[in-house]
Design a protein around this motif. Structure first.
Motif, PDB file in Angstrom:
ATOM      1  N   THR A 327      51.416  17.293 -12.307  1.00 23.37           N
ATOM      2  CA  THR A 327      51.792  18.187 -10.930  1.00 23.37           C
ATOM      3  C   THR A 327      52.063  19.364 -11.192  1.00 23.37           C
ATOM      4  N   THR A 328      52.368  19.736 -12.461  1.00 21.05           N
ATOM      5  CA  THR A 328      52.652  21.214 -13.018  1.00 21.05           C
ATOM      6  C   THR A 328      51.368  21.785 -13.675  1.00 21.05           C
ATOM      7  N   GLY A 329      50.512  21.057 -13.999  1.00 16.68           N
ATOM      8  CA  GLY A 329      49.510  21.713 -14.772  1.00 16.68           C
ATOM      9  C   GLY A 329      49.675  21.472 -16.197  1.00 16.68           C
ATOM     10  N   ASP A 330      50.568  20.567 -16.318  1.00 18.58           N
ATOM     11  CA  ASP A 330      50.782  19.944 -17.872  1.00 18.58           C
ATOM     12  C   ASP A 330      49.886  19.047 -18.302  1.00 18.58           C
ATOM     13  N   THR A 331      49.465  19.384 -19.425  1.00 17.65           N
ATOM     14  CA  THR A 331      48.425  18.504 -20.185  1.00 17.65           C
ATOM     15  C   THR A 331      48.684  18.214 -21.511  1.00 17.65           C
ATOM     16  N   TRP A 332      47.866  17.414 -22.235  1.00 20.32           N
ATOM     17  CA  TRP A 332      48.168  16.915 -23.540  1.00 20.32           C
ATOM     18  C   TRP A 332      48.205  18.214 -24.594  1.00 20.32           C
ATOM     19  N   VAL A 333      47.902  19.304 -24.233  1.00 14.80           N
ATOM     20  CA  VAL A 333      47.750  20.459 -24.922  1.00 14.80           C
ATOM     21  C   VAL A 333      49.036  21.106 -25.231  1.00 14.80           C
ATOM     22  N   ASP A 334      49.716  20.870 -23.895  1.00 13.77           N
ATOM     23  CA  ASP A 334      51.308  21.324 -23.949  1.00 13.77           C
ATOM     24  C   ASP A 334      52.083  20.476 -24.608  1.00 13.77           C
ATOM     25  N   ALA A 335      51.686  18.928 -24.612  1.00 10.32           N
ATOM     26  CA  ALA A 335      52.643  17.938 -25.287  1.00 10.32           C
ATOM     27  C   ALA A 335      52.503  17.741 -26.880  1.00 10.32           C
TER      28      ALA A 335
END
Length: 372
Positions: A327-335
């Motif tokens: 919902t915030t545009g967070d993806t596996w690339v962030d994580a």
């Protein structure tokens, strides 16, 4: 055991740094200089979610006259972390990316990541980024790009596990344990799937959460020849405060049973609080640390969550987070390969209201175990 890896060498800085300006990203009021650079696909992706919790900014390279821009990038980042993420770069892509790298360097961050929605291989290589291996799974409900890239800005030693996103909202503990075991070489990466995830969760769960002792016992039970130590500076049941009284009682019984299992099977439970310096020491010994933290700092809600600490750079611990907030545009690339400053991780990993820290350290496998 995978080989120890140094972060890629830092590319030589350009003789003349790219001049840039940084402005907040407001989806309903795009700067006039950006409009000619952004097509419908990129604009639609930027507007698809509310990114405001991740401090969205436009890093722009101005042209020679007036309000003209020659390049721009939308950047975001989880709060209380040490990176910037490029969602897309438009116009003169290489100039935009170098402007972002310069900004991150000036802010003392550890890395820049780049989602691969519109990135081209030649631009990635020319700007000093390296590819992230495609995730085994993506977190439930958080469909990110097929590709991602990273450029390290700080010295340190880190390794690169494959990314596995939890397939449910409650299996973070099981996933971090499985990733730790695969990264240590005691199971094959191909063995990580939903069945393995749910099987380990079922063995470790306190319904629905995995508390530290139960998780440590389950990890030991699955691989008895690998050293496991639980760290928990609380002698009572934990993670139960949000349940009604009648539901706390039977969960507390299960936690006492986990303590008995730990004593019977020889899994040590250290009652002292694990320090961040001890986490760094464990990483230096090529051990892996499953750390329980609250998502309040990074995601805005106080939910207990397991992550894997597996690397360290100057000023930050590198973690794997098996969950991303779509919902915030967070993806596996962030994580994936997420650097968190020691001070931030110190605060995140003290859970209220009890004020405890829970962790499980997994030692290096015995040689025979690693060969298998």
């Amino acid at each position: 055991m995978p080989p120890r890896q140094e972060p890629p060498e830092r590319p030589t800085a350009p003789e003349r740094p790219v001049e840039s300006l940084v402005v907040p990203y407001e989806p309903d009021a795009l700067p006039s200089g950006l409009v000619p650079l952004v097509g419908d696909e990129v604009s639609g992706r930027w507007r698809a979610v509310d990114r405001s919790a991740h401090a969205p900014r436009l890093v722009a390279v101005p042209g020679g006259e007036g309000e003209e821009w020659t390049a721009a990038a939308l950047v975001t980042a989880r709060p209380h972390t040490a990176y910037l993420k490029i969602v897309d770069a438009v116009g003169d892509v290489r100039a935009a990316v170098e402007a972002v790298v310069t900004l991150a360097d000036r802010e003392g961050l550890a890395q820049v990541k780049w989602e691969g929605w519109t990135a081209h291989a030649e631009d990635v290589a020319a700007t000093g980024f390296t590819g992230l291996r495609s995730p085994l799974t993506q977190p439930e409900g958080a469909a990110g790009p097929a590709a991602g890239y990273v450029r390290w800005l700080r010295e340190g030693v880190t390794t690169t596990p494959l990314y596995y996103g939890q397939t449910t909202h409650f299996t973070c503990g099981a996933v971090t344990a499985l990733v730790a075991r695969a990264h240590a070489g005691t199971v094959k990466w191909q063995a990580l799937d939903r069945q393995a995830e749910l099987t380990l969760w079922r063995d470790a769960t306190n319904f629905l959460a995995c508390e530290p002792v139960g998780l440590g016992v389950a990890v030991h039970r699955a691989r008895p020849s690998t050293p496991v130590r639980v760290h928990l500076d609380s002698d009572g049941p934990v993670l139960l405060d949000h349940y009604p009284e009648k539901d706390r009682e039977w969960r507390a019984l299960l936690q006492r049973a986990s303590r008995e299992d730990a004593e019977r099977t020889g899994v040590p439970v250290d009652p002292d609080r694990l320090s961040l310096s001890a986490v760094r020491d464990s990483i230096g010994r090529r051990e892996q640390v499953l750390l329980l933290l609250s998502l309040a700092g990074m995601q805005g809600f106080d939910v207990p969550h397991w992550v894997l600490c597996h690397g360290a750079v100057s000023g930050a611990i590198v973690i794997e987070d098996p969950w991303a907030n779509a919902t915030t545009g967070d993806t596996w690339v962030d994580a994936h390969l997420l650097p968190v400053p020691d001070s931030s991780l110190d605060l995140m990993s003290v859970l209220s209201p009890e004020g405890f820290r829970g962790a499980v350290t997994i030692g290096r496998p015995q040689e025979r175990d690693a060969r298998s």
